[in-house]
Motif scaffolding. Structure first.
Motif, PDB file in Angstrom:
ATOM      1  N   ASN A  41     -13.840   2.000  54.787  1.00  0.00           N
ATOM      2  CA  ASN A  41     -13.296   1.294  55.953  1.00  0.00           C
ATOM      3  C   ASN A  41     -12.185   2.103  56.610  1.00  0.00           C
ATOM      4  O   ASN A  41     -12.059   2.138  57.840  1.00  0.00           O
ATOM      5  CB  ASN A  41     -12.768  -0.076  55.526  1.00  0.00           C
ATOM      6  CG  ASN A  41     -12.358  -0.932  56.710  1.00  0.00           C
ATOM      7  OD1 ASN A  41     -12.914  -0.797  57.801  1.00  0.00           O
ATOM      8  ND2 ASN A  41     -11.393  -1.797  56.512  1.00  0.00           N
ATOM      9  N   ASN A  42     -11.372   2.804  55.794  1.00  0.00           N
ATOM     10  CA  ASN A  42     -10.278   3.624  56.317  1.00  0.00           C
ATOM     11  C   ASN A  42     -10.767   4.992  56.799  1.00  0.00           C
ATOM     12  O   ASN A  42     -10.126   5.619  57.646  1.00  0.00           O
ATOM     13  CB  ASN A  42      -9.199   3.828  55.249  1.00  0.00           C
ATOM     14  CG  ASN A  42      -8.283   2.628  55.110  1.00  0.00           C
ATOM     15  OD1 ASN A  42      -7.309   2.487  55.833  1.00  0.00           O
ATOM     16  ND2 ASN A  42      -8.595   1.739  54.183  1.00  0.00           N
ATOM     17  N   LEU A  43     -11.901   5.464  56.266  1.00  0.00           N
ATOM     18  CA  LEU A  43     -12.408   6.780  56.636  1.00  0.00           C
ATOM     19  C   LEU A  43     -13.248   6.767  57.902  1.00  0.00           C
ATOM     20  O   LEU A  43     -13.672   7.822  58.378  1.00  0.00           O
ATOM     21  CB  LEU A  43     -13.216   7.381  55.486  1.00  0.00           C
ATOM     22  CG  LEU A  43     -12.430   7.761  54.231  1.00  0.00           C
ATOM     23  CD1 LEU A  43     -13.361   8.351  53.171  1.00  0.00           C
ATOM     24  CD2 LEU A  43     -11.311   8.743  54.549  1.00  0.00           C
ATOM     25  N   VAL A  44     -13.503   5.583  58.447  1.00  0.00           N
ATOM     26  CA  VAL A  44     -14.285   5.494  59.688  1.00  0.00           C
ATOM     27  C   VAL A  44     -13.634   6.307  60.802  1.00  0.00           C
ATOM     28  O   VAL A  44     -14.302   6.935  61.616  1.00  0.00           O
ATOM     29  CB  VAL A  44     -14.447   4.020  60.115  1.00  0.00           C
ATOM     30  CG1 VAL A  44     -14.990   3.930  61.536  1.00  0.00           C
ATOM     31  CG2 VAL A  44     -15.380   3.300  59.154  1.00  0.00           C
ATOM     32  N   SER A  79     -10.686  14.717  59.293  1.00  0.00           N
ATOM     33  CA  SER A  79     -10.750  15.890  58.420  1.00  0.00           C
ATOM     34  C   SER A  79     -10.471  15.441  56.984  1.00  0.00           C
ATOM     35  O   SER A  79     -10.076  14.291  56.763  1.00  0.00           O
ATOM     36  CB  SER A  79      -9.726  16.952  58.839  1.00  0.00           C
ATOM     37  OG  SER A  79      -8.429  16.594  58.394  1.00  0.00           O
ATOM     38  N   PRO A  80     -10.635  16.353  55.997  1.00  0.00           N
ATOM     39  CA  PRO A  80     -10.296  16.002  54.617  1.00  0.00           C
ATOM     40  C   PRO A  80      -8.857  15.567  54.426  1.00  0.00           C
ATOM     41  O   PRO A  80      -8.534  14.970  53.398  1.00  0.00           O
ATOM     42  CB  PRO A  80     -10.594  17.297  53.854  1.00  0.00           C
ATOM     43  CG  PRO A  80     -11.689  17.938  54.621  1.00  0.00           C
ATOM     44  CD  PRO A  80     -11.354  17.652  56.062  1.00  0.00           C
ATOM     45  N   LEU A  81      -7.961  15.867  55.380  1.00  0.00           N
ATOM     46  CA  LEU A  81      -6.581  15.396  55.274  1.00  0.00           C
ATOM     47  C   LEU A  81      -6.532  13.883  55.143  1.00  0.00           C
ATOM     48  O   LEU A  81      -5.730  13.332  54.394  1.00  0.00           O
ATOM     49  CB  LEU A  81      -5.763  15.821  56.499  1.00  0.00           C
ATOM     50  CG  LEU A  81      -5.338  17.285  56.594  1.00  0.00           C
ATOM     51  CD1 LEU A  81      -4.514  17.494  57.854  1.00  0.00           C
ATOM     52  CD2 LEU A  81      -4.542  17.704  55.381  1.00  0.00           C
ATOM     53  N   ASP A 127     -22.181  10.145  56.566  1.00  0.00           N
ATOM     54  CA  ASP A 127     -21.591   9.602  57.791  1.00  0.00           C
ATOM     55  C   ASP A 127     -20.746   8.384  57.448  1.00  0.00           C
ATOM     56  O   ASP A 127     -21.251   7.365  56.978  1.00  0.00           O
ATOM     57  CB  ASP A 127     -22.711   9.213  58.761  1.00  0.00           C
ATOM     58  CG  ASP A 127     -22.173   8.912  60.161  1.00  0.00           C
ATOM     59  OD1 ASP A 127     -20.935   8.854  60.307  1.00  0.00           O
ATOM     60  OD2 ASP A 127     -22.980   8.741  61.087  1.00  0.00           O
ATOM     61  N   PHE A 128     -19.423   8.506  57.686  1.00  0.00           N
ATOM     62  CA  PHE A 128     -18.522   7.383  57.409  1.00  0.00           C
ATOM     63  C   PHE A 128     -18.624   6.283  58.464  1.00  0.00           C
ATOM     64  O   PHE A 128     -18.237   5.148  58.222  1.00  0.00           O
ATOM     65  CB  PHE A 128     -17.070   7.880  57.349  1.00  0.00           C
ATOM     66  CG  PHE A 128     -16.827   8.918  56.303  1.00  0.00           C
ATOM     67  CD1 PHE A 128     -17.155   8.675  54.972  1.00  0.00           C
ATOM     68  CD2 PHE A 128     -16.286  10.149  56.622  1.00  0.00           C
ATOM     69  CE1 PHE A 128     -16.932   9.632  53.998  1.00  0.00           C
ATOM     70  CE2 PHE A 128     -16.056  11.114  55.661  1.00  0.00           C
ATOM     71  CZ  PHE A 128     -16.386  10.853  54.343  1.00  0.00           C
ATOM     72  N   ASN A 129     -19.117   6.642  59.646  1.00  0.00           N
ATOM     73  CA  ASN A 129     -19.161   5.696  60.754  1.00  0.00           C
ATOM     74  C   ASN A 129     -20.386   4.790  60.623  1.00  0.00           C
ATOM     75  O   ASN A 129     -21.398   4.968  61.290  1.00  0.00           O
ATOM     76  CB  ASN A 129     -19.188   6.455  62.084  1.00  0.00           C
ATOM     77  CG  ASN A 129     -18.976   5.536  63.264  1.00  0.00           C
ATOM     78  OD1 ASN A 129     -18.453   4.432  63.124  1.00  0.00           O
ATOM     79  ND2 ASN A 129     -19.404   5.978  64.432  1.00  0.00           N
ATOM     80  N   VAL A 130     -20.271   3.816  59.730  1.00  0.00           N
ATOM     81  CA  VAL A 130     -21.400   2.937  59.427  1.00  0.00           C
ATOM     82  C   VAL A 130     -20.986   1.484  59.651  1.00  0.00           C
ATOM     83  O   VAL A 130     -19.807   1.154  59.745  1.00  0.00           O
ATOM     84  CB  VAL A 130     -21.866   3.110  57.960  1.00  0.00           C
ATOM     85  CG1 VAL A 130     -22.382   4.509  57.730  1.00  0.00           C
ATOM     86  CG2 VAL A 130     -20.718   2.794  56.998  1.00  0.00           C
ATOM     87  N   ASP A 131     -22.005   0.634  59.777  1.00  0.00           N
ATOM     88  CA  ASP A 131     -21.717  -0.797  59.788  1.00  0.00           C
ATOM     89  C   ASP A 131     -21.261  -1.184  58.390  1.00  0.00           C
ATOM     90  O   ASP A 131     -21.926  -0.851  57.391  1.00  0.00           O
ATOM     91  CB  ASP A 131     -22.976  -1.591  60.156  1.00  0.00           C
ATOM     92  CG  ASP A 131     -23.407  -1.317  61.583  1.00  0.00           C
ATOM     93  OD1 ASP A 131     -22.506  -1.043  62.408  1.00  0.00           O
ATOM     94  OD2 ASP A 131     -24.613  -1.362  61.866  1.00  0.00           O
ATOM     95  N   LEU A 132     -20.143  -1.894  58.326  1.00  0.00           N
ATOM     96  CA  LEU A 132     -19.554  -2.172  57.023  1.00  0.00           C
ATOM     97  C   LEU A 132     -20.262  -3.326  56.314  1.00  0.00           C
ATOM     98  O   LEU A 132     -19.669  -4.341  55.961  1.00  0.00           O
ATOM     99  CB  LEU A 132     -18.058  -2.462  57.194  1.00  0.00           C
ATOM    100  CG  LEU A 132     -17.254  -1.277  57.742  1.00  0.00           C
ATOM    101  CD1 LEU A 132     -15.793  -1.661  57.913  1.00  0.00           C
ATOM    102  CD2 LEU A 132     -17.372  -0.090  56.818  1.00  0.00           C
ATOM    103  N   SER A 133     -21.556  -3.131  56.112  1.00  0.00           N
ATOM    104  CA  SER A 133     -22.319  -4.085  55.319  1.00  0.00           C
ATOM    105  C   SER A 133     -22.427  -3.559  53.898  1.00  0.00           C
ATOM    106  O   SER A 133     -22.191  -2.380  53.642  1.00  0.00           O
ATOM    107  CB  SER A 133     -23.723  -4.279  55.905  1.00  0.00           C
ATOM    108  OG  SER A 133     -24.461  -3.067  55.813  1.00  0.00           O
TER     109      SER A 133
END
Length: 457
Positions: free
Chosen positions: A116-119, A123-125, A74-80
Motif C-alpha cells: 500500500n505504501n509502495l504504490v 526507487s529502492p529508497l 508492479d506495485f501499482n495494483v488494486d489493493l485486493s
C-alpha cells in the motif's frame, strides 16, 4: 491476427520496418511519438532537433518493446487480497527469499501495508525506509540488483537515480562492518597483485558509519581492479595469466566517495552516461561518448556482463562471476594522527598478547619449572620492550596532534606524486609473472601508463 502463428522472420521484419521508418521518415517518427505518448510513454524532452527526436523515439520504443516482453513486479495494483498475494509471491521470488521466510521477517510493515505504501514508490529508497535493522545484507544487495525488474511510480516505470549512501541512510545503517578474507573473497585477483594490495594498502580506521564517512572524504590513491574475461594466456604472444587482472590507478582529491559518485563527471555518472548513450545508438557516434574514460566504459561493460550472467543463471553456485571488479583504497593523505592511533592500537594488541603469554607461563610454573622460568624471563623482557615502544608511540600521537596534521594542499601534492609512482607499476622480479616474458631477466612486467584508462597489455 493470430500472433502465435506469425513467423519469427515476419515479426523481426516488422520491427525493422518500424525502426527504419523512425530513422528516415519524419512524419512516421512524429506519429510513433504520439502513439507512444497515448500508451503512457509521455516522458519525452521538449526538443526540436530532428536527429535528437529520432534518437529519443527509438529509445522510448526500445523500452516499450522490452516492457512488453519482460515481466516486472508492479506495485501499482488494486489493493485486493488476490493482487496483494500475487505481488507478495513475485517479490519473494525476485529477491531470492528462502522458502521458510516471508517478507514480514525483513520489513517493518506487514505485506498489505508495505505494498500500500509502495504504490507511490519511485526507487529502492522508498523500499529501504521500511527495512528492519536486522535485514541481512544479501537482501539489501538483491533489492538494488533487481530494481529494474520492478515497475516504479515514475515516467516509464524506471527507478529515479539515487546513491548507495542515501539508501543506507534510509535503511538506518546495514549493521556491523565485516572483516574481509581477501584470499577467498577476491580469489579472482592474480596472487601477486593481491599480495601487493594487502602489503601496501593503508589500514583504515572504520569503527562506525561516521568514521567510514570521514575516511571516504580524504584525498585518496585508489586502484580499480577488474577481472578481464576476454583475456586468454598462452596465445601467440605467450601472454601470462597475470594479465587477466587489469588495474586502473586513480586519485581522488575530494575523497573516494566524491570521485566515484558525487563530484561532477564522477565515475558512476560517466558509466551511466556510457550505457545510456550506447543503448540509444542506432549507428556508432563517438561524439556522444565525449568525456567518458576507458575505465568508465570497461567497468560499465563488466556490470552488463555480470547482470547478464546472473539473469540467465549462467554461473554455477559458488563460481566467480565473469568480469568481477573491486575498488581498493591504497593510500589516504592528511591523516597522520589517525595512522599513529592505529599503530598505537596495534601495539596494544601485541602487548596484551605478550601479557597473556606471561600469565599462561606463570600458570604452568609447577609443571615445567626450569623451561617455564626461562620462557617467563623472555616474555617479561618482551613485555618491557613493548611497553617502551608503546610509550614512544603514545608520544608520537601527541606530537602528531600538535604538528603533523597535513594541510589539504600538501595532501593533494603527496597524492599526485603517489599516483605518478603507482602508474609506473610494481616491478615483478620473477620472470614467469611477466605478462610477456623477456629474455633480459632485468626487465620485468609493469603496467603501461594508466593515465588514459585500464592497463591494457
Amino acid at each position: 491476427m493470430d500472433i502465435p502463428s506469425m513467423p519469427l522472420q515476419q515479426i523481426l521484419s516488422n520491427l525493422t520496418d518500424i525502426a527504419d521508418g523512425v530513422r528516415t521518415n519524419p512524419r512516421f517518427c512524429q506519429n510513433m511519438k504520439q502513439q507512444l505518448m497515448k500508451c503512457g510513454y509521455d516522458w519525452f524532452d521538449d526538443i526540436s532537433n530532428e536527429h535528437k527526436v529520432k534518437e529519443q523515439v527509438m529509445k522510448v520504443l526500445a523500452v516499450a518493446v522490452n516492457e512488453a516482453i519482460q515481466k516486472k513486479v508492479d506495485f501499482n495494483v488494486d489493493l485486493s487480497l488476490g493482487d496483494i498475494g500475487e505481488v507478495n509471491q513475485e517479490l519473494h521470488q525476485l529477491l531470492d527469499i528462502p522458502e521458510d521466510k516471508s517478507l514480514d521477517d525483513y520489513f517493518s510493515l506487514k505485506i498489505w501495508s508495505l505494498i500500500n505504501n509502495l504504490v507511490e514508490a519511485t526507487s529502492p529508497l522508498d523500499m529501504a525506509e521500511y527495512l528492519k535493522r536486522s535485514a541481512p545484507q544479501w537482501l539489501v544487495k538483491n533489492i538494488i540488483q533487481y530494481q529494474f525488474h520492478m515497475r516504479w511510480h515514475t515516467h516509464g516505470g524506471e527507478p529515479h537515480d539515487y546513491t548507495f549512501y542515501q539508501f543506507c541512510d534510509k535503511a538506518g545503517g546495514e549493521g556491523e562492518f565485516n572483516e574481509v578474507d581477501i584470499d577467498n573473497d577476491w580469489s579472482w585477483i592474480d596472487p601477486s597483485i593481491r599480495k601487493f594490495i594487502t602489503e601496501n594498502a593503508d589500514e583504515q580506521k572504520v569503527e562506525s558509519v561516521q568514521s567510514l564517512e570521514d575516511s571516504l572524504a580524504k584525498p585518496t590513491l585508489y586502484w580499480a581492479v577488474l577481472n578481464d574475461g576476454e583475456f586468454y594466456s598462452g596465445d601467440s604472444l605467450r601472454l601470462q595469466e597475470i594479465g587477466r587482472t587489469q588495474v586502473y590507478v586513480g586519485k581522488a582529491n575530494n575523497g573516494i566517495r566524491g570521485r566515484w559518485i558525487k563530484d561532477k563527471d564522477n565515475h558512476c555518472a560517466m558509466m551511466k552516461k556510457c550505457l545510456d548513450n550506447v543503448c540509444a545508438m542506432t549507428t556508432y557516434d563517438p561524439s556522444t561518448l565525449e568525456g567518458i574514460q576507458l575505465v568508465d566504459a570497461r567497468l560499465a561493460l563488466a556490470k552488463v556482463r555480470r547482470d547478464h550472467a546472473k539473469e540467465y543463471r549462467l554461473m554455477k553456485s559458488g563460481d566467480d562471476f565473469p568480469e568481477n571488479s573491486a575498488l581498493f583504497v591504497i593510500k589516504t593523505f592528511g591523516d597522520d594522527v589517525e595512522k599513529a592511533e592505529i599503530a598505537q592500537q596495534n601495539a596494544q594488541v601485541r602487548l596484551d598478547k605478550a601479557q597473556r603469554d606471561v600469565d599462561k607461563a606463570q600458570a604452568n610454573w609447577p609443571e615445567t619449572r626450569s623451561v617455564a622460568y626461562s620462557r617467563l624471563q623472555q616474555l617479561k623482557a618482551e613485555v618491557e620492550e613493548r611497553q617502551e615502544e608503546l610509550y614512544f608511540e603514545a608520544i608520537a600521537v601527541v606530537n602528531d596532534t600538535k604538528t603533523l596534521t597535513i594541510s589539504k594542499e600538501e595532501a593533494e601534492t603527496q597524492l599526485k606524486q603517489a599516483e605518478k609512482q603507482h602508474r609506473k607499476g610494481k616491478r615483478v622480479h620473477e620472470v614467469w609473472k611477466n605478462i610477456i616474458p623477456h629474455k633480459d631477466c632485468n626487465i620485468s612486467w609493469k603496467p603501461t601508463d594508466m593515465g588514459y584508462g585500464m592497463n591494457c597489455h
